[in-house]
Design a protein around this motif. Structure first.
Motif, mmCIF file in Angstrom:
data_model
loop_
_atom_site.group_PDB
_atom_site.id
_atom_site.type_symbol
_atom_site.label_atom_id
_atom_site.label_comp_id
_atom_site.label_asym_id
_atom_site.label_seq_id
_atom_site.Cartn_x
_atom_site.Cartn_y
_atom_site.Cartn_z
ATOM 1 N N ALA A 41 -2.172 8.804 0.939
ATOM 2 C CA ALA A 41 -2.252 8.080 1.778
ATOM 3 C C ALA A 41 -2.135 6.432 1.340
ATOM 4 O O ALA A 41 -2.055 5.987 3.056
ATOM 5 N N MET A 42 -1.866 6.079 0.997
ATOM 6 C CA MET A 42 -1.953 4.605 0.335
ATOM 7 C C MET A 42 0.377 4.807 0.539
ATOM 8 O O MET A 42 0.806 3.773 1.701
ATOM 9 N N VAL A 43 0.930 5.979 1.131
ATOM 10 C CA VAL A 43 2.054 5.885 1.432
ATOM 11 C C VAL A 43 2.204 5.700 2.835
ATOM 12 O O VAL A 43 2.931 4.691 3.393
ATOM 13 N N TYR A 44 1.091 6.745 3.277
ATOM 14 C CA TYR A 44 0.856 6.998 4.980
ATOM 15 C C TYR A 44 0.740 5.344 5.849
ATOM 16 O O TYR A 44 1.469 4.912 6.532
ATOM 17 N N ALA A 45 -0.015 4.445 4.700
ATOM 18 C CA ALA A 45 -0.707 2.994 5.028
ATOM 19 C C ALA A 45 0.460 2.218 5.311
ATOM 20 O O ALA A 45 0.139 1.338 5.855
ATOM 21 N N ALA A 46 1.420 2.303 4.211
ATOM 22 C CA ALA A 46 2.237 1.312 3.871
ATOM 23 C C ALA A 46 3.167 1.252 4.945
ATOM 24 O O ALA A 46 3.582 0.278 5.796
#
Length: 304
Positions: A41-46
């Motif tokens: 999810a952090m990859v997607y958010a970034a």
């Protein structure tokens, strides 16, 4: 033979991309013992933050910096308001907290930056390098080669950080023994905040590279699932293990995709397409039976 080499090289390049996501897991697990399911999810958010800031009219370089600040804020808030409140709780409690964090980030990022599928233009065309193609006949994408170079450079920088800096020594001390680190005056909260910030930076790099290849979309959040077999092979606490595990998974996935379906179809009939979707997990499951701690993991022995 040329076709086989092309498959292997393609698998290595894909595996390095998987390793980049697995690296975020390793960093947080080493310092806190938490399996951060929210890394995808952090990859997607970034990635979504980068294209979101660009849509607001921010230049590319400034959008990347602003996205990094955004990821650092997420990391600090996670430590302060989620994991920091669950210190000394069972590992399953911390794991479930990161699952909840996954859904929170997956919902927050589209609200702030929109959820339309958008590309990230790094200025590198995804086409074969002509010089290599003419010399060897093997097609290697410019984007894949650039991504591999960035990942290798990032791993070298992280290795230097862990090995030769004061922060790195503190991180290794916390990873070895939380209580001993506390007794030496190392502030755990500050160390965990730094780790989450570094993991956010790794997620940003992964989001940029994956987004430039596949576009920024919710599927980026699911890349965390592909990182799990990588972690099982390489070990949950090893940075080199994340790289080696990613290469093994990437190469085996590509080879299985090409060579296994015809064998199964000849033996049983039917359609065996899409084997690359589940083969890494079967491979990792079989590996668990042989070496549960991973290639670079340490054996855990409980003395009673």
């Amino acid at each position: 033979m040329q076709f086989f080499l092309e498959i292997v090289i393609s698998g290595i390049l894909a595996g390095l991309m998987y390793s980049l996501v697995a690296l975020g897991f390793v960093l947080i697990f080493k310092a806190s013992g938490v399996l951060n399911f929210a890394q995808g999810a952090m990859v997607y958010a970034a990635a979504l933050a980068v294209v979101g800031f660009i849509d607001y009219g921010v230049p590319m370089w400034l959008a990347i910096i602003a996205s990094f600040v955004f990821m650092v804020i997420i990391g600090i808030c996670t430590e302060k308001f989620v994991l920091g409140k669950l210190v000394n709780q069972p590992p399953i409690t911390l794991f479930m907290a990161t699952i909840g964090l996954t859904f929170f980030i997956d919902g927050l990022a589209p609200i702030l930056f929109g959820n339309d599928v958008r590309p990230i233009d790094l200025g590198i065309v995804d086409e074969p390098i002509e010089a290599i193609m003419d010399l060897t006949g093997i097609g290697i994408s410019k984007l894949d080669l650039f991504s591999s170079g960035v990942i290798i450079l990032l791993v070298i920088l992280l290795a230097l950080l862990f090995q030769y800096t004061k922060i790195g020594r503190a991180l290794r001390a916390v990873a070895d023994d939380h209580q001993a680190a506390l007794s030496l005056g190392i502030p755990l909260e500050n160390i965990w905040t730094i780790v989450w910030a570094i993991a956010g930076f790794v997620a940003l790099v992964a989001g940029l590279l994956w987004g430039s290849r596949n576009g920024v979309q919710y599927a980026l959040s699911l890349t965390a699932l592909k990182a799990l077999p990588v972690l099982i092979l390489g070990g949950f606490t090893s940075v080199p293990g994340a790289i080696v595990g990613g290469i093994i998974i990437g190469v085996s996935e590509k080879l299985a995709e090409i060579y296994i379906p015809p064998v199964l179809q000849n033996a049983f009939g039917g359609n065996f397409g899409g084997i690359e979707g589940w083969f890494p997990y079967i491979f990792a499951l079989l590996f668990l039976l042989i070496r549960p701690e991973g290639l670079f993991g340490e054996k855990h022995i409980d003395r009673v």
